[in-house]
Write an enzyme that holds these catalytic residues in place. Structure first.
Site, mmCIF file in Angstrom:
data_model
loop_
_atom_site.group_PDB
_atom_site.id
_atom_site.type_symbol
_atom_site.label_atom_id
_atom_site.label_comp_id
_atom_site.label_asym_id
_atom_site.label_seq_id
_atom_site.Cartn_x
_atom_site.Cartn_y
_atom_site.Cartn_z
ATOM 1 N N HIS A 53 0.301 -11.978 0.899
ATOM 2 C CA HIS A 53 -0.742 -11.134 0.297
ATOM 3 C C HIS A 53 -1.498 -11.840 -0.846
ATOM 4 O O HIS A 53 -2.727 -11.757 -0.924
ATOM 5 C CB HIS A 53 -0.099 -9.842 -0.203
ATOM 6 C CG HIS A 53 -1.008 -8.668 -0.283
ATOM 7 N ND1 HIS A 53 -0.609 -7.382 -0.020
ATOM 8 C CD2 HIS A 53 -2.319 -8.565 -0.608
ATOM 9 C CE1 HIS A 53 -1.618 -6.553 -0.172
ATOM 10 N NE2 HIS A 53 -2.680 -7.247 -0.534
ATOM 11 N N TYR A 80 0.824 -1.215 0.000
ATOM 12 C CA TYR A 80 0.000 0.000 0.000
ATOM 13 C C TYR A 80 0.859 1.266 0.000
ATOM 14 O O TYR A 80 0.348 2.371 -0.186
ATOM 15 C CB TYR A 80 -0.983 0.003 1.184
ATOM 16 C CG TYR A 80 -1.925 -1.191 1.190
ATOM 17 C CD1 TYR A 80 -2.069 -1.996 0.057
ATOM 18 C CD2 TYR A 80 -2.665 -1.523 2.311
ATOM 19 C CE1 TYR A 80 -2.907 -3.099 0.059
ATOM 20 C CE2 TYR A 80 -3.514 -2.626 2.319
ATOM 21 C CZ TYR A 80 -3.622 -3.411 1.184
ATOM 22 O OH TYR A 80 -4.456 -4.509 1.183
HETATM 23 P P1 NDP Z 1 -13.949 -0.875 0.759
HETATM 24 O O1 NDP Z 1 -14.925 -1.879 0.290
HETATM 25 O O2 NDP Z 1 -13.613 -0.800 2.183
HETATM 26 O O3 NDP Z 1 -14.425 0.521 0.217
HETATM 27 C C1 NDP Z 1 -13.709 1.680 0.421
HETATM 28 C C2 NDP Z 1 -14.405 2.805 -0.317
HETATM 29 O O4 NDP Z 1 -15.671 3.075 0.263
HETATM 30 C C3 NDP Z 1 -13.628 4.094 -0.273
HETATM 31 O O5 NDP Z 1 -13.840 4.755 -1.501
HETATM 32 C C4 NDP Z 1 -14.293 4.857 0.857
HETATM 33 O O6 NDP Z 1 -14.169 6.249 0.635
HETATM 34 C C5 NDP Z 1 -15.731 4.428 0.726
HETATM 35 N N1 NDP Z 1 -16.450 4.378 2.001
HETATM 36 C C6 NDP Z 1 -15.991 4.065 3.231
HETATM 37 N N2 NDP Z 1 -16.962 4.041 4.141
HETATM 38 C C7 NDP Z 1 -18.097 4.371 3.474
HETATM 39 C C8 NDP Z 1 -19.442 4.522 3.862
HETATM 40 N N3 NDP Z 1 -19.844 4.319 5.107
HETATM 41 N N4 NDP Z 1 -20.347 4.889 2.914
HETATM 42 C C9 NDP Z 1 -19.963 5.089 1.634
HETATM 43 N N5 NDP Z 1 -18.701 4.957 1.208
HETATM 44 C C10 NDP Z 1 -17.777 4.586 2.111
HETATM 45 O O7 NDP Z 1 -12.630 -1.077 -0.130
HETATM 46 P P2 NDP Z 1 -11.187 -1.626 -0.045
HETATM 47 O O8 NDP Z 1 -10.941 -2.327 -1.333
HETATM 48 O O9 NDP Z 1 -10.286 -0.552 0.376
HETATM 49 O O10 NDP Z 1 -11.221 -2.764 1.085
HETATM 50 C C11 NDP Z 1 -11.041 -2.510 2.448
HETATM 51 C C12 NDP Z 1 -9.658 -2.924 2.918
HETATM 52 O O11 NDP Z 1 -9.425 -4.313 2.701
HETATM 53 C C13 NDP Z 1 -8.513 -2.275 2.139
HETATM 54 O O12 NDP Z 1 -8.364 -0.906 2.450
HETATM 55 C C14 NDP Z 1 -7.363 -3.162 2.526
HETATM 56 O O13 NDP Z 1 -6.922 -2.844 3.831
HETATM 57 C C15 NDP Z 1 -8.022 -4.530 2.460
HETATM 58 N N6 NDP Z 1 -7.891 -5.162 1.136
HETATM 59 C C16 NDP Z 1 -7.116 -6.292 1.051
HETATM 60 C C17 NDP Z 1 -6.941 -6.920 -0.154
HETATM 61 C C18 NDP Z 1 -6.090 -8.128 -0.230
HETATM 62 O O14 NDP Z 1 -5.707 -8.519 -1.345
HETATM 63 N N7 NDP Z 1 -5.781 -8.741 0.879
HETATM 64 C C19 NDP Z 1 -7.580 -6.438 -1.398
HETATM 65 C C20 NDP Z 1 -8.425 -5.267 -1.190
HETATM 66 C C21 NDP Z 1 -8.567 -4.690 0.024
HETATM 67 P P3 NDP Z 1 -13.575 7.254 1.757
HETATM 68 O O15 NDP Z 1 -12.205 6.769 2.094
HETATM 69 O O16 NDP Z 1 -13.555 8.570 1.056
HETATM 70 O O17 NDP Z 1 -14.545 7.200 2.914
HETATM 71 C C1 1BO Z 2 -3.473 -5.468 -5.543
HETATM 72 C C2 1BO Z 2 -3.430 -5.193 -4.058
HETATM 73 C C3 1BO Z 2 -4.727 -5.521 -3.469
HETATM 74 C C4 1BO Z 2 -4.977 -4.767 -2.246
HETATM 75 O O1 1BO Z 2 -4.683 -5.513 -1.134
#
Ligand code: NDP
Ligand code: 1BO
Length: 316
Positions: free
Chosen positions: A110, A48
């Site tokens: 990961h 990240y």
């Molecule tokens: P999420 O599903 O958590 O969505 C995040 C988005 O939703 C952002 O744009 C955020 O905007 C918005 N958001 C947050 N809260 C709200 C709300 N209450 N209402 C409306 N919109 C909202 O996405 P991620 O893909 O980031 O997944 C979460 C976490 O999972 C990641 O950040 C990471 O830590 C992990 N992850 C791990 C992966 C892996 O491969 N192991 C892959 C993907 C994610 P804003 O910030 O402006 O609020």
């Molecule tokens: C490609 C990286 C996904 C977020 O964990």
């Protein structure tokens, strides 16, 4: 806050803060706000590119007297370019240094794919290692060693399907304690959840709100989770937000959930999901939502440019 339990009895808070795509410049404040709001679990990763700022947010919260280190549960992840045995320890050390910590609570592999050392995102076959070059078992052995050294209290994986989990479960020593996977009502992963439960592997749901990545051009035709009519109707009925419905859905399945936000009011709103109680009827409607969709479809890692197939990542 509800906790889930590892095999040895240690606890992990069921709700954490995601930090993917939380830019340096935003994430330090977001981590501080989250801890102030009551979060005790932060999900990080070397990939990240923001672990130093996340660490500053943690340090500020400790300095302000909001928490002690031992009150927090911090996860980081081994990136795909450090799967060789000799690269695992240094990668973990780098994350610790950037986060300003002397141990992690959880360290995850990961993705079950390996890149050559120093490659951020492999674009050609030459930039990947194959499973013959670097078997997942080699990486897992090195992860086990890091746990024995006390660098991390728990070890696990992310984006592992049943076949890949089975490879590690056959090995000597500790098997994966966690599998972090994409999970939400469009992708409930019921079979993988059942398999993990049989093997006492805890589950974390990533992208529970449909991911910020869905704003990218390649996702423009994807179904939208937060504005899905079923989710919206439940939110209206319950008098809560759509995000809270989606977070509560995971919590009620005993799945850890890590919504990402850098916005103070959404950070608080997401935290308050711990008080939302979905009814059997709500859960049934979400089960029958009628859309099956994976947002992170693995095309970055599997395809013609890579030695890996989608079936190496996901149960097809
Ligand atoms: P999420 O599903 O958590 O969505 C995040 C988005 O939703 C952002 O744009 C955020 O905007 C918005 N958001 C947050 N809260 C709200 C709300 N209450 N209402 C409306 N919109 C909202 O996405 P991620 O893909 O980031 O997944 C979460 C976490 O999972 C990641 O950040 C990471 O830590 C992990 N992850 C791990 C992966 C892996 O491969 N192991 C892959 C993907 C994610 P804003 O910030 O402006 O609020
Ligand atoms: C490609 C990286 C996904 C977020 O964990």
């Amino acid at each position: 806050m509800k906790n889930l339990q590892f095999r040895n009895g240690d606890l992990i808070p069921i709700l954490g803060l995601g930090t993917w795509k939380s830019s340096p410049g935003e994430v330090k404040q977001a981590v501080f706000w989250a801890i102030e709001a009551g979060y005790r679990h932060i999900d990080c990763a070397a990939a990240y590119g923001n672990e130093q700022e996340v660490g500053e947010g943690i340090a500020d919260a400790i300095k302000a007297g909001l928490v002690k280190r031992e009150d927090l549960f911090i996860t980081s992840k081994l990136w795909n370019d450090s799967h060789r045995h000799e690269d695992v320890g240094p990668a973990l050390e780098k994350s610790l240094k950037e986060l300003g910590l002397d141990y992690l609570d959880l360290y995850l592999m990961h993705w079950p794919v390996a890149f050559k050392h120093g490659v951020g995102f492999a674009k050609t076959r030459e930039e990947f290692y194959t499973y013959q070059d670097v078997p997942l078992t080699q990486t897992w052995e090195a992860m086990q060693e890091q746990k024995e050294l006390g660098k991390t209290k728990h070890i696990g994986v992310s984006n592992f399907n049943q076949a890949k989990l089975k490879e590690l479960l056959k090995m000597k020593g500790e098997g994966p304690e966690m599998n972090q996977i994409e999970m939400h009502p469009f992708l409930p992963q019921e079979k993988l959840v059942e398999f993990c439960r049989e093997h006492e592997i805890l589950l974390t749901a990533y992208s529970p709100l449909g991911t910020s990545d869905s704003r990218a051009e390649r996702h423009k035709n994807d179904p939208k989770l937060l504005v899905n009519p079923v989710v919206q109707e439940i939110a209206n009925r319950q008098g809560v937000s759509a995000g809270q419905v989606l977070i509560a859905w995971s919590i009620q399945r005993d799945v850890i959930v890590i919504p990402k936000s850098i916005n103070q009011s959404r950070i608080k709103e997401n935290f308050d999901s711990i008080n939302v109680k979905l009814t059997e009827h709500d859960l049934m409607e979400l089960k029958d939502i009628g859309i099956s969709h994976r947002f992170l479809d693995g095309s970055l890692f599997a395809g013609d440019h890579s030695p890996y197939k989608k079936s190496d990542l996901f149960d097809m």
